[in-house]
Scaffold this active site. Structure first.
Site, short mmCIF file in Angstrom:
data_model
loop_
_atom_site.label_atom_id
_atom_site.label_comp_id
_atom_site.label_asym_id
_atom_site.label_seq_id
_atom_site.Cartn_x
_atom_site.Cartn_y
_atom_site.Cartn_z
N GLU A 378 0.81 -1.23 0.00
CA GLU A 378 0.00 0.00 0.00
C GLU A 378 0.84 1.28 0.00
O GLU A 378 0.40 2.31 0.52
CB GLU A 378 -0.98 0.01 1.18
N GLU A 459 -6.45 -7.62 -1.46
CA GLU A 459 -7.20 -7.39 -0.22
C GLU A 459 -8.56 -6.83 -0.57
O GLU A 459 -8.73 -6.11 -1.57
CB GLU A 459 -6.48 -6.39 0.72
#
Length: 746
Positions: A378, A459
Site C-alpha cells: 500500500e 485485499e
C-alpha cells in the site's frame, strides 16, 4: 559431513541489554526457543512493552568435532534488530526480523565453554523496514524461530537454485545451480534426483568452477506435475567432495508452471481462479513465537477448512514450516517483503532491496510460491526504488512474475502483475459518497491503462467492515454478504486472476488501529482460528467431494434482529438444494440463489418470505419453533443441521487438534459452549479455567473468557509422555482431554 542440530534449549533470557554482558554469564531466566520476549494479554495492552532491547545467551561447549571445521549458528528469525557476540567478539548483525542469518563462530571458539550473546532490539527502528510510519500489525520481539548449530567442512555448499524449464513436456528437465559458501576451490559435486519416497530417479556429477557448479538432468519420464490436488514433490540431494571434506544438502522442488495473464491465471497451462486469504504469522499471547506444528496447522486450515487455493504472506516472509506445508498440500503462495505504506530514506530502501534478495534466495525452490511481492504494501509510487526491486527479483528468479500491492489507482506498473487492494465496496458508506454499492473496481479504472494486464486483487473487506465473533446476527449477515459479493464479482470477470480477502483471522495491532482493544477484528476466523460465519463463504465454494458445507447464517432466535425474525436467511452451502423443516409440518425445498450470485461455483441458499410467510414462520407473539436444515447433493442427503427454539447450555466441548503429537509441538485446543443440538451459544460469555498436567505448558493465562461462545489455547509439549488439559467452568461439568507426546523429529 555437515551436521545441523537444533539449539533451542538452555538459553538464558533477560530484559534490557548492557554491553558489559556480552562476554560474561548473563543473570536471567532459563528459556527455550521459540521465545517471545514479552507474553502479552489477549487484548488491551501496551505494545511498547516489547519495543526495547532484550538479551539472550547460550553457553556452547567446545566439541572435538569442531576442530578444523566451520562452526556457525543459523538464526531462522530474530525480531527485529539482532547482534550476535561470541566470547565478547561481535560476529553478526541482522536488521531484518523475517529472514534467516548466520553467525560464524569458527575463529572465535576456544576449548571449554563459549558464551554466545544475542541482543534483540524490538524497538521500531525507522531505518529498518517495515518501520518508520504506522503499521497495522505487531512485530513481537524475541528469538521467535529456531536456532541451529551447523558444523561444516571449510568448503561448503551455499544457495541452491532448482528450475524445471520444460515442466509440461513428456520428457522433463531439471537445472541445478549450486553456489559455494566459501572461497572457490576444486571440488566435485554429485546430485541424486529422488522421488517423494526417496527412491533414486537419476544421478549426475560435475566439477565446480568459479565458486559454483551446474548440473542438468534431461529426458526424465514418468514424473508427475505439482498440482493443487496432487502436489507431487521431488528432491535433489547434493554432495560436495573436496580436500576439505564432504558436505551434503537436500532441496525439495516440484514440476509446475504458473502464469498470470491478461485473461487470468494458469497453473500448468490450465485456467484457475485464485481464491484465498491473507495471513499474519501471529498468535494470541505468544506473538510470533510458535513452532512447526502451529505453522503447518495454519496452512492446513486454509486448504482444508476454508477451501482456499492461495494465501498471501502479509506483509513479510513467513516460517519455512508454513511454506513447506503449502508445498505438501498444494496451496499457492504470494510472498512479499516487509513493509506497510511507508517508504524510508536511502538506507531504508537499500535494506528493503536486500529483503528482496533474502526472501528469494531462501524460498525460490518452493513450488507453492507463484509470485513475489516486491513493493511495500500500500505504498505510493517510487520509480527508481521499485525498478530496482523488480530488477533484482527477475535476476534472482526469472521463472516467477513480480507483483506490487497498492491501494492507489493509476499507479505506475513496473511489476509483471498489477496487484491491488480493492476496498471500493466500503466507499458507498462514506459521507457524501454518490457511488453505488460496487464489489470490485473495473480493472482499467484501477490501472488507468487502455489495455488489460495480469491483475490480482490482494485485499478487500477487512477494515471496511470489522466483525467480531459475537456480533449481532445482522452484522454477521452483512459480513458474509460482502465476502460473497466480491467472490461473485471475481468469478464473473475473466480478466481478474483471483482475489485474496483480508483476512484469515483477527490479529493484535497497534493503538492506532483496531477496535481500541488492540485487536483488528478483520478475520473470517477468530485469533484462535475458530470460524466466523464468513469463513464458510470461502469453504462453500469448493467441490462437495472435498467437504460438504451447510452453514445457516443465524443464531435462530426471534428477537435477535431488528424488528424480529430470521428472514432473509442465508445458508452458505455447496449442496444442490436445501430442505427446511420447520416445526412439525412445514417442509420446503430451496435451491441456490443463482440470480443473486450468478458467477459463484456454489451460490448460497437464501430463504425469504417467498419461501415462508410470516404466518408460517411465526409472527411476533406466536410460539417460536425448532428448525432442521437438510442438504442434498445429487438427490442424496449429505448434511443435516438442527436448531432448537429453547437453547440451553448443555455441553462444554474441549477439542485438541491432535490426540498425539511431538515434543515441541504446540497443539491448539478449542473450547466451545454448545446447546442441546450441538450449536455454539454465541452470546454465552462465561469464564473457564485451564490446568495442564504432565509434560506440557499452557501458553497464556489459565483463565479465559468465552467470546462468541468459544475460546482456545495452545499447549506446548515439552517431553515425551501424556499431557492432560482440564477445563473447569461454573456452568458445565469439568472436562479433561489428553495428548500423547512422542519424541520430536530432527
Amino acid at each position: 559431513m555437515r551436521t545441523d542440530t537444533p539449539l533451542v534449549d538452555d538459553w538464558t533470557f533477560a530484559p534490557g541489554f548492557s554491553p558489559a554482558a556480552v562476554g560474561r554469564r548473563l543473570e536471567g531466566a532459563p528459556v527455550s526457543l521459540p521465545h517471545s520476549a514479552v507474553e502479552l494479554p489477549f487484548d488491551y495492552f501496551d505494545e511498547t512493552a516489547y519495543q526495547k532491547p532484550f538479551t539472550y545467551q547460550r553457553v556452547l561447549a567446545w566439541e572435538p568435532r569442531f576442530e578444523g571445521r566451520r562452526v556457525r549458528l543459523l538464526f531462522e528469525g530474530a525480531m527485529a534488530d539482532a547482534v550476535v557476540w561470541v566470547n565478547g567478539q561481535e560476529v553478526a548483525r541482522h536488521r531484518d526480523g523475517y529472514t534467516p542469518f548466520h553467525a560464524e563462530l569458527t575463529e572465535h571458539l576456544r576449548p571449554g565453554d563459549n558464551i554466545v550473546t544475542v541482543k534483540v532490539d524490538g524497538a521500531e527502528n525507522p531505518e529498518i523496514p517495515p518501520f518508520g510510519g504506522q503499521i497495522d500489525y505487531l512485530t513481537y520481539a524475541g528469538l521467535y524461530r529456531d536456532v541451529r548449530l551447523q558444523v561444516l567442512p571449510r568448503l561448503a555448499l551455499g544457495h541452491v537454485t532448482i528450475t524445471t524449464p520444460d515442466a509440461l513436456a513428456g520428457k522433463k528437465s531439471v537445472r541445478i545451480h549450486a553456489a559455494l559458501d566459501s572461497a572457490p576451490a576444486p571440488a566435485r559435486l554429485t546430485a541424486r534426483l529422488l522421488d517423494g519416497e526417496g527412491g533414486l530417479i537419476a544421478r549426475a556429477e560435475a566439477e565446480t568452477e568459479g565458486g559454483a557448479a551446474r548440473l542438468d538432468f534431461d529426458g526424465l519420464t514418468g514424473l508427475r506435475l505439482w498440482t493443487l490436488d496432487d502436489p507431487a514433490l521431488y528432491s535433489v540431494e547434493l554432495t560436495l567432495e573436496s580436500a576439505a571434506g564432504t558436505d551434503r544438502v537436500t532441496e525439495r522442488f516440484g514440476f509446475r508452471t504458473a502464469e498470470f495473464t491478461a485473461t487470468g491465471f494458469r497453473l500448468n497451462g490450465r485456467p484457475l481462479k485464485l481464491i484465498g486469504l491473507n495471513r499474519h504469522q501471529s498468535f494470541p499471547h505468544s506473538g510470533y513465537a510458535q513452532g512447526r506444528h502451529s505453522q503447518e496447522r495454519d496452512a492446513e486450515i486454509l486448504k482444508h477448512e476454508l477451501g482456499c487455493n492461495m494465501v498471501r504472506t502479509s506483509h513479510y516472509p513467513q516460517s519455512k514450516h508454513f511454506l513447506n506445508r503449502c508445498d505438501e498440500l498444494g496451496l499457492l503462495v504470494f510472498e512479499e517483503i516487509p513493509g506497510w505504506q511507508h517508504i524510508g530514506g536511502a538506507d531504508w530502501k537499500a535494506e528493503a532491496v536486500e529483503n528482496v534478495r533474502r526472501m528469494i534466495e531462501r524460498d525460490r525452490n518452493h513450488p507453492s510460491i507463484v509470485i513475489w511481492g516486491v513493493r511495500i504494501n500500500e505504498s505510493q509510487d517510487d520509480h527508481d526504488f521499485y525498478a530496482e526491486t523488480n530488477r533484482l527479483a527477475r535476476a534472482l528468479d526469472p521463472t516467477r512474475q513480480t507483483g506490487g500491492v497498492r491501494f492507489i489507482t493509476d499507479s505506475e506498473m513496473l511489476e509483471d502483475v498489477y496487484t491491488m487492494n480493492d476496498f471500493i465496496l466500503g466507499d458507498f458508506e462514506q459521507p457524501f459518497s454518490n457511488r453505488p454499492r460496487t464489489a470490485l473496481r473495473a480493472q482499467r479504472e484501477t490501472t488507468g491503462l487502455k489495455r488489460d494486464v495480469p491483475y490480482l486483487v490482494t485485499e478487500y473487506n477487512g477494515h471496511m467492515f470489522p466483525t467480531k465473533a459475537g456480533d449481532p446476527e445482522l452484522r454477521q449477515v452483512e459480513h458474509v454478504t460482502r465476502h460473497l459479493d466480491v467472490l461473485d464479482a471475481m468469478y464473473g470477470d475473466p480478466a481478474i486472476s483471483g482475489c485474496i480477502g483480508w483476512c484469515m483471522f483477527d490479529y493484535n495491532t497497534h493503538k492506532d488501529f483496531g477496535a481500541g482493544d488492540r485487536i483488528c477484528h478483520h478475520g473470517v476466523m477468530t485469533m484462535f482460528r475458530d470460524k466466523k460465519f464468513a469463513a464458510d463463504a470461502y469453504a462453500s465454494q469448493r467441490d462437495p467431494a472435498a467437504g460438504v458445507v451447510m452453514t445457516p447464517v443465524t443464531v435462530w432466535a426471534r428477537g435477535e434482529r431488528n424488528i424480529g425474525g430470521v428472514l432473509p436467511l442465508t445458508v452458505l452451502t455447496n449442496c444442490d438444494e436445501i430442505e427446511v423443516r420447520l416445526g412439525a409440518d412445514k417442509v420446503k425445498r430451496i435451491g441456490p440463489a443463482r440470480s443473486r450470485y450468478p458467477h459463484l461455483p456454489h451460490p448460497p441458499v437464501i430463504l425469504d418470505h417467498r419461501d415462508f410467510s410470516r404466518q408460517e414462520l411465526g409472527s411476533w407473539g406466536m410460539a417460536w419453533e425448532d428448525v432442521e436444515f437438510v442438504g442434498y447433493v445429487g438427490g442424496q442427503e449429505v448434511a443435516r443441521r438442527r436448531f432448537v427454539a429453547d437453547p440451553v447450555p448443555t455441553t462444554l466441548e474441549v477439542r485438541p487438534d491432535l490426540a498425539a503429537a511431538r515434543v515441541r509441538d504446540e497443539v491448539r485446543v478449542m473450547i466451545r459452549a454448545k446447546d442441546q443440538a450441538g450449536n455454539v451459544l454465541p452470546f454465552l460469555a462465561d469464564a473457564v479455567t485451564l490446568d495442564v498436567s504432565g509434560p506440557g505448558a499452557l501458553i497464556g493465562p489459565a483463565q479465559r473468557v468465552l467470546r462468541g461462545g468459544t475460546t482456545g489455547a495452545w499447549v506446548r509439549l515439552t517431553a515425551p509422555g501424556t499431557v492432560t488439559l482440564s477445563v473447569a467452568s461454573g456452568r458445565f461439568a469439568p472436562v479433561e482431554v489428553s495428548i500423547s507426546v512422542t519424541e520430536e523429529q530432527p
